[in-house]
Enzyme design. Sequence first.
Site, mmCIF file in Angstrom:
data_model
loop_
_atom_site.group_PDB
_atom_site.id
_atom_site.type_symbol
_atom_site.label_atom_id
_atom_site.label_comp_id
_atom_site.label_asym_id
_atom_site.label_seq_id
_atom_site.Cartn_x
_atom_site.Cartn_y
_atom_site.Cartn_z
ATOM 1 N N PRO A 258 13.348 -69.449 -0.890
ATOM 2 C CA PRO A 258 12.904 -70.053 -2.156
ATOM 3 C C PRO A 258 11.696 -70.970 -1.988
ATOM 4 C CG PRO A 258 14.857 -71.184 -1.330
ATOM 5 C CD PRO A 258 14.654 -69.986 -0.444
ATOM 6 N N GLU A 327 15.796 -68.106 12.664
ATOM 7 C CA GLU A 327 15.093 -67.696 11.441
ATOM 8 C C GLU A 327 13.727 -67.090 11.776
ATOM 9 O OE1 GLU A 327 15.281 -69.843 7.379
ATOM 10 O OE2 GLU A 327 13.467 -70.625 8.323
HETATM 11 C C1 UD2 Z 1 17.253 -73.406 7.703
HETATM 12 C C2 UD2 Z 1 18.002 -72.134 7.375
HETATM 13 C C3 UD2 Z 1 19.088 -71.946 8.429
HETATM 14 C C4 UD2 Z 1 18.463 -71.864 9.813
HETATM 15 C C5 UD2 Z 1 17.644 -73.130 10.053
HETATM 16 C C6 UD2 Z 1 16.835 -73.022 11.313
HETATM 17 C C7 UD2 Z 1 18.123 -71.528 5.046
HETATM 18 C C8 UD2 Z 1 18.616 -71.932 3.706
HETATM 19 N N1 UD2 Z 1 18.550 -72.285 6.047
HETATM 20 O O1 UD2 Z 1 18.227 -74.422 7.401
HETATM 21 O O2 UD2 Z 1 19.821 -70.759 8.195
HETATM 22 O O3 UD2 Z 1 17.678 -70.702 9.917
HETATM 23 O O4 UD2 Z 1 16.708 -73.364 9.014
HETATM 24 O O5 UD2 Z 1 17.657 -73.011 12.436
HETATM 25 O O6 UD2 Z 1 17.432 -70.554 5.177
HETATM 26 N N2 UD2 Z 1 25.295 -75.822 11.396
HETATM 27 C C9 UD2 Z 1 26.529 -76.401 11.687
HETATM 28 N N3 UD2 Z 1 26.535 -77.657 12.243
HETATM 29 C C10 UD2 Z 1 25.407 -78.351 12.505
HETATM 30 C C11 UD2 Z 1 24.163 -77.758 12.211
HETATM 31 C C12 UD2 Z 1 24.138 -76.490 11.653
HETATM 32 O O7 UD2 Z 1 27.575 -75.814 11.450
HETATM 33 O O8 UD2 Z 1 25.504 -79.483 12.996
HETATM 34 C C13 UD2 Z 1 25.278 -74.463 10.834
HETATM 35 C C14 UD2 Z 1 25.672 -74.450 9.366
HETATM 36 O O9 UD2 Z 1 26.296 -73.226 9.059
HETATM 37 C C15 UD2 Z 1 24.351 -74.550 8.655
HETATM 38 C C16 UD2 Z 1 23.468 -73.694 9.571
HETATM 39 O O10 UD2 Z 1 23.960 -73.934 10.893
HETATM 40 O O11 UD2 Z 1 24.448 -74.045 7.344
HETATM 41 C C17 UD2 Z 1 21.979 -74.002 9.513
HETATM 42 O O12 UD2 Z 1 21.738 -75.359 9.789
HETATM 43 P P1 UD2 Z 1 21.031 -76.300 8.708
HETATM 44 O O13 UD2 Z 1 21.558 -75.951 7.367
HETATM 45 O O14 UD2 Z 1 21.148 -77.690 9.132
HETATM 46 O O15 UD2 Z 1 19.547 -75.819 8.846
HETATM 47 P P2 UD2 Z 1 18.349 -75.915 7.764
HETATM 48 O O16 UD2 Z 1 18.786 -76.659 6.558
HETATM 49 O O17 UD2 Z 1 17.145 -76.394 8.446
#
Ligand code: UD2
Length: 378
Positions: A258, A327
């Site tokens: 998005p 990603e």
């Molecule tokens: C983005 C991506 C994510 C991943 C990341 C880069 C989207 C919406 N999100 O999110 O998929 O590609 O960039 O690595 O595209 N998690 C845990 N515990 C933790 C940290 C992470 O369980 O302490 C898992 C959890 O399922 C989470 C996922 O890993 O939803 C991705 O982590 P994030 O949401 O913190 O990453 P984000 O927001 O940067």
Amino acid sequence: MPKFTTCWVTRNKLSALFALHLDYLDLQCEMNLLSIKAVSGIFLFVLLLGVMYNFNTNRTLEPSEKTEGTSVDGCAAKTITFCPEGHLKSPDHLKYKQPSIIHGRTNVVTVTPWLAPVVWEGSFNPNLLDAIYKPKNISIAATVFAVGKYTMFLKDFLETAEQHFFVGFTVHMHVFTDKPKEVPKVKMAAGRKLTVHTVPSADRWQEISARRMEIIQKLIEEELQDNTDYIFCLDVDSKFYDRWGTESLDRLVAVIHPGYYKTNRDVLPYERRPSSKAYIGLGEGDFYYCGGAYGGQVQEVHQLTKTCSENFKDDAKKGIEAAWQEESHLNRYMWINKPTKLLSPEYLWQDFKSKEPEIHTIRFSGVIKNYAAIRPNA
Ligand code: UD2
């Protein structure tokens, strides 16, 4: 009588059967027992057998046969894939709105340059699709990781999935966590179930996020490949707000991020170091896809997760971690291995973003979170 001329025939180019006949012919020559005319007849017969044998051994693989072999980008070296789903078959005399090719969504593109559909609200008929897929008795797996403090997101994720994710279909949720006792008890409808898998915790969020690919690869190999049709891999810090169903099914499915669907590709956050296996250069790439939602048939997602986790590990050996971990590798994979269906940003929005005019519904969206408070590292 001159020696018979079969001695010039190159035997290794013919079948074993042919060779046997040649030996037989040689013997005949030595013994001078047959006339040239009779031997010529036999020779022609044997030649015919040899040609038939070679044709048979070199024939094209049948659709159900596969050869193994994977390149850096996960393309099988030589694969003819038989699609188990076959074509879409509508129930007899089903009544639904007349389709049109001149009226429909006008402010968005609904097909990619490689002719994969892009799914937007208004581009499909949910009742028609459900009626087509229902008799197929398909099963859908979903994976979600909740490690460390991310278990706090499970309740909303699971409860809203019950309301919107493949309602009425066979769904198996796989929750991966280091705190199995914190997985909430959520009432699941008939045909739906949840399995909790214990995984180790980690000191870095990047590691937690990135190693999901390898765990999903193993889940497919050990549990899903013989009994599950489709799989979707989703971020836990998200909620469902509207239908996510059969319109999303295809062989290899990507969700357009998005945050970047209006961005020039030269500034997309692809991995830009040529030394990384996730590298995408300037002027390259199609869209920017989410690491937080992707899926497809289990065989396709197995190939994707296996390739991306291998490439991630190869990078790690060189001291490289791609800009956005798995990603980045997913984006590289999907650039080469074109997704057969793309889901618009309706399928992974972000709660903090205001709704854009082309977004007619939000189906799944990342919740607002305080990264500093929930991640194990900054
Ligand atoms: C983005 C991506 C994510 C991943 C990341 C880069 C989207 C919406 N999100 O999110 O998929 O590609 O960039 O690595 O595209 N998690 C845990 N515990 C933790 C940290 C992470 O369980 O302490 C898992 C959890 O399922 C989470 C996922 O890993 O939803 C991705 O982590 P994030 O949401 O913190 O990453 P984000 O927001 O940067």
